[in-house]
Design a protein around this motif. Structure first.
Motif, PDB file in Angstrom:
ATOM      1  N   PHE A  16       0.815  -1.216   0.000  1.00  0.00           N
ATOM      2  CA  PHE A  16       0.000   0.000   0.000  1.00  0.00           C
ATOM      3  C   PHE A  16       0.855   1.277   0.000  1.00  0.00           C
ATOM      4  O   PHE A  16       0.350   2.349   0.318  1.00  0.00           O
ATOM      5  N   THR A  18       2.607   4.684  -0.666  1.00  0.00           N
ATOM      6  CA  THR A  18       2.121   5.866  -1.385  1.00  0.00           C
ATOM      7  C   THR A  18       3.222   6.835  -1.793  1.00  0.00           C
ATOM      8  O   THR A  18       2.963   7.748  -2.580  1.00  0.00           O
ATOM      9  N   GLN A  61      -2.531   4.549   5.013  1.00  0.00           N
ATOM     10  CA  GLN A  61      -3.196   3.290   4.637  1.00  0.00           C
ATOM     11  C   GLN A  61      -3.132   2.216   5.729  1.00  0.00           C
ATOM     12  O   GLN A  61      -3.279   1.029   5.440  1.00  0.00           O
ATOM     13  N   GLN A  63      -5.146   1.164   8.091  1.00  0.00           N
ATOM     14  CA  GLN A  63      -6.288   0.262   8.215  1.00  0.00           C
ATOM     15  C   GLN A  63      -6.377  -0.694   7.026  1.00  0.00           C
ATOM     16  O   GLN A  63      -6.703  -1.864   7.185  1.00  0.00           O
ATOM     17  N   GLN A  64      -6.056  -0.210   5.835  1.00  0.00           N
ATOM     18  CA  GLN A  64      -6.054  -1.087   4.664  1.00  0.00           C
ATOM     19  C   GLN A  64      -5.019  -2.196   4.820  1.00  0.00           C
ATOM     20  O   GLN A  64      -5.285  -3.344   4.456  1.00  0.00           O
ATOM     21  N   VAL A  65      -3.861  -1.857   5.357  1.00  0.00           N
ATOM     22  CA  VAL A  65      -2.815  -2.852   5.573  1.00  0.00           C
ATOM     23  C   VAL A  65      -3.301  -3.905   6.558  1.00  0.00           C
ATOM     24  O   VAL A  65      -3.153  -5.114   6.326  1.00  0.00           O
ATOM     25  N   ASP A  67      -6.378  -4.719   7.294  1.00  0.00           N
ATOM     26  CA  ASP A  67      -7.439  -5.506   6.659  1.00  0.00           C
ATOM     27  C   ASP A  67      -6.847  -6.521   5.680  1.00  0.00           C
ATOM     28  O   ASP A  67      -7.326  -7.648   5.574  1.00  0.00           O
ATOM     29  N   PHE A  68      -5.806  -6.109   4.978  1.00  0.00           N
ATOM     30  CA  PHE A  68      -5.161  -6.934   3.961  1.00  0.00           C
ATOM     31  C   PHE A  68      -4.619  -8.241   4.535  1.00  0.00           C
ATOM     32  O   PHE A  68      -4.679  -9.287   3.882  1.00  0.00           O
TER      33      PHE A  68
END
Length: 162
Positions: A16, A18, A61, A63-65, A67-68
């Motif tokens: 993720f 950026t 990112q 939270q995305q990490v 969740d991933f």
């Protein structure tokens, strides 16, 4: 049986990534390519140490990490692991400050993972470091995982096919 890959903390972070520096973009792209095209061919693992580091950090990112990695299998951290971490520090395999690196290496070695997958090349994924790890793991009677980046796994797969 598929080969086992222990995914160190930097891998989901780079998925993720950026930042727009060329090296960061390249690492992100290699990580995503390995994950989308190759990871299904492996048994992919993390540990509570990875989860703890990802939760404690402050980065874009986050939270995305988190969740991933939800669907990945978590390897247990056995009681013997603390002693092995201490041995790695005592034998100068890993400098004392980055105890997280020693913990990831210990888990991958103790759990007999075929690969330890980091982007942290300073303390883990170097040729000289690998030879030192081989000697110490042999001394300790531990399995010796290959320390490779996603790019190296991708390159290895392309040469295996040809």
């Amino acid at each position: 049986m598929a080969q086992a890959v222990y995914v160190e903390t930097t891998i989901p972070i780079f998925y993720f990534e950026t930042r727009q520096e060329p090296e960061m973009i390249a690492r992100r792209n290699w990580t995503r390519t390995w994950w989308s095209e190759s990871s299904a061919g492996y048994d992919v693992y993390i540990s509570e140490a990875v989860i703890d580091e990802l939760e404690q950090g402050a980065y874009p990112q986050q939270q995305q990490v988190l969740d991933f990695i939800q669907e990945l299998t978590i390897l247990p951290i056995e009681s013997e692991i603390a002693e092995i971490v201490e041995a790695y520090v005592a034998y100068h395999v890993i400098p004392q400050d980055p105890v997280g690196d020693a913990l990831h290496l210990t888990i991958a070695s103790y759990q007999k993972c075929d690969y330890l997958l980091p982007w942290n090349c300073q303390h883990l994924a170097t040729t000289i470091k690998f030879h030192h790890i081989q000697r110490v793991n042999t001394l300790l009677g531990l399995y010796i995982p290959y320390l490779v980046t996603p790019l190296e796994l991708l390159e290895g797969e392309s040469t295996d096919e040809g």
